[in-house]
Write a protein that holds these residues in place. Structure first.
Motif, PDB file in Angstrom:
ATOM      1  N   ALA A 144      47.481  13.521  11.043  1.00 47.46           N
ATOM      2  CA  ALA A 144      47.380  14.311  12.279  1.00 47.46           C
ATOM      3  C   ALA A 144      45.962  14.818  12.489  1.00 47.46           C
ATOM      4  CB  ALA A 144      48.359  15.483  12.225  1.00 47.46           C
ATOM      5  N   LEU A 145      45.306  15.250  11.410  1.00 45.86           N
ATOM      6  CA  LEU A 145      43.949  15.784  11.510  1.00 45.86           C
ATOM      7  C   LEU A 145      42.967  14.713  11.968  1.00 45.86           C
ATOM      8  CD1 LEU A 145      42.372  18.443  10.858  1.00 45.86           C
ATOM      9  CD2 LEU A 145      41.855  17.430   8.642  1.00 45.86           C
ATOM     10  N   VAL A 146      43.082  13.527  11.408  1.00 45.82           N
ATOM     11  CA  VAL A 146      42.196  12.428  11.802  1.00 45.82           C
ATOM     12  C   VAL A 146      42.466  12.020  13.247  1.00 45.82           C
ATOM     13  CG1 VAL A 146      41.597  10.023  11.358  1.00 45.82           C
ATOM     14  CG2 VAL A 146      41.924  11.591   9.439  1.00 45.82           C
ATOM     15  N   TRP A 147      43.727  11.973  13.620  1.00 39.36           N
ATOM     16  CA  TRP A 147      44.098  11.565  14.985  1.00 39.36           C
ATOM     17  C   TRP A 147      43.577  12.555  16.023  1.00 39.36           C
ATOM     18  CZ3 TRP A 147      47.872  13.597  18.537  1.00 39.36           C
ATOM     19  CH2 TRP A 147      48.099  12.767  19.651  1.00 39.36           C
ATOM     20  N   MET A 148      43.561  13.857  15.696  1.00 38.07           N
ATOM     21  CA  MET A 148      43.179  14.881  16.671  1.00 38.07           C
ATOM     22  C   MET A 148      41.680  15.135  16.734  1.00 38.07           C
ATOM     23  SD  MET A 148      46.185  17.789  16.410  1.00 38.07           S
ATOM     24  CE  MET A 148      45.882  18.115  14.676  1.00 38.07           C
ATOM     25  N   ASN A 149      40.913  14.639  15.751  1.00 39.37           N
ATOM     26  CA  ASN A 149      39.468  14.883  15.723  1.00 39.37           C
ATOM     27  C   ASN A 149      38.722  13.569  15.893  1.00 39.37           C
ATOM     28  OD1 ASN A 149      38.840  17.903  14.672  1.00 39.37           O
ATOM     29  ND2 ASN A 149      40.766  17.169  13.786  1.00 39.37           N
ATOM     30  N   SER A 150      38.051  13.433  17.027  1.00 36.52           N
ATOM     31  CA  SER A 150      37.363  12.180  17.342  1.00 36.52           C
ATOM     32  C   SER A 150      36.216  11.886  16.386  1.00 36.52           C
ATOM     33  CB  SER A 150      36.837  12.215  18.782  1.00 36.52           C
ATOM     34  OG  SER A 150      35.973  13.330  18.971  1.00 36.52           O
ATOM     35  N   ASN A 151      35.604  12.934  15.801  1.00 35.75           N
ATOM     36  CA  ASN A 151      34.490  12.701  14.877  1.00 35.75           C
ATOM     37  C   ASN A 151      34.962  12.109  13.546  1.00 35.75           C
ATOM     38  OD1 ASN A 151      35.706  15.308  14.437  1.00 35.75           O
ATOM     39  ND2 ASN A 151      34.072  15.737  12.984  1.00 35.75           N
ATOM     40  N   LEU A 152      36.286  12.097  13.323  1.00 33.34           N
ATOM     41  CA  LEU A 152      36.839  11.479  12.111  1.00 33.34           C
ATOM     42  C   LEU A 152      37.346  10.066  12.367  1.00 33.34           C
ATOM     43  CD1 LEU A 152      38.850  14.454  10.529  1.00 33.34           C
ATOM     44  CD2 LEU A 152      36.504  13.734  10.046  1.00 33.34           C
ATOM     45  N   HIS A 153      37.100   9.556  13.576  1.00 36.26           N
ATOM     46  CA  HIS A 153      37.554   8.196  13.898  1.00 36.26           C
ATOM     47  C   HIS A 153      36.544   7.177  13.377  1.00 36.26           C
ATOM     48  CE1 HIS A 153      40.264   9.716  17.428  1.00 36.26           C
ATOM     49  NE2 HIS A 153      40.621  10.166  16.253  1.00 36.26           N
TER      50      HIS A 153
END
Length: 299
Positions: free
Chosen positions: A43-52
């Motif tokens: 969920a954290l990766v999906w919601m934060n574009s800088n972690l894509h």
């Protein structure tokens, strides 16, 4: 399937009722934390574009895998320990064996892919984005999943053709290769040979590729002039190496052997660590020392 035994009885762990209930509670808490922790990473990766990025894309694949890996074991194991669900049909037993071994093989491939990703990121930082693009990362992840399930297909098929005449009591809380081989009254050498060959191809080969990647990574880190740069690079890689060490040491003990010679009681302890503890540790190992994840959590 040529078997006279239609269901097995799982013994679980020996001990008093109070001990088994306490162990069931520990399993339930660990399972809940594992699912929550790994789902939170996704969920954290999906919601934060800088972690894509490819690194977190592979981490999400690993977290998704860990959720299903522990789900395939713990709920049934709790029922076994509480005495409410100790029987398992032959077909479900084979399916659990295939499911768990396939996910375990996929994890071996994913860890190798993650090591290769770190190799490109540290050894070729200026070319990393062009080398590890979204298409390549997607193909590597897909190949890991397909390779993991295809590698176990023949092994599961051969196990399903074994003959079981009795006894039908499995000294474990799950269906694994060693337990099935110990109960079979037919010739088990094809399954033992297939298990050994698959473990060499999947476990040992992926471990060697992972170690070679990290040898190059560490040698590149040591050449970094800045002390801060070396510390940052080592911080990222140490988390990966921790997961790799924990996973491969237990997996090699269980499967990289010419025959089923391990003590089944010892196998239970190692399998507990592999299927219950490791899925809980992975999200914390990967995120506690990760500055980007901490910043995303704060936001």
């Amino acid at each position: 399937n040529g078997t006279s035994v239609e269901e097995f009885i799982l013994l679980g762990f020996p001990g008093t009722w109070r001990f088994r209930v306490s162990l069931g509670v520990v399993f339930a808490l660990t399972y809940s934390l594992s699912v929550i922790g790994n789902a939170s990473i996704i969920a954290l990766v999906w919601m934060n574009s800088n972690l894509h990025t490819p690194m977190y894309f592979f981490l999400c694949n690993l977290s998704f895998l860990e959720i299903w890996y522990t789900t395939g074991v713990v709920p049934k194991a709790i029922g076994v320990m509480l005495g409410t669900s100790q029987t398992i049909s032959f077909s479900v037993c084979i399916f659990q064996l295939f499911f768990l071994l396939s996910l375990g093989s996929t994890e071996c491939f994913l860890l190798s892919v993650m090591a290769y990703d770190r190799y490109l990121a540290i050894c070729y930082p200026l070319r990393y984005k062009s080398l590890m693009n979204s298409v390549l990362s997607a193909w590597l992840a897909l190949s890991s999943w397909l390779g993991g399930f295809l590698a176990i297909s023949l092994l599961a098929f051969l196990t399903s053709r074994l003959t079981f005449c009795g006894p039908h009591v499995i000294n474990h809380f799950l269906c694994d290769i060693d337990s099935c081989l110990a109960l079979s009254c037919s010739d088990t050498w094809p399954v033992e040979l297939a298990t050994f060959l698959v473990s060499i191809i999947v476990v040992v080969a992926s471990c060697v590729l992972t170690l070679v990647s990290y040898i190059y990574v560490i040698s590149s880190i040591l050449r970094i002039q800045s002390a801060h740069g070396r510390k940052k690079a080592f911080s990222t890689c140490s988390a990966h190496l921790s997961v790799v060490t924990i996973w491969y040491s237990s997996t090699m003990f269980l499967y990289v052997k010419p025959s089923a010679q391990n003590s089944l009681d010892l196998n239970k302890l190692v399998n507990t660590f592999n299927t219950v503890v490791t899925p809980l540790l992975n999200p914390f190992i990967y995120t506690l020392r990760n500055k980007e994840v901490k910043q995303a959590l704060e936001r």
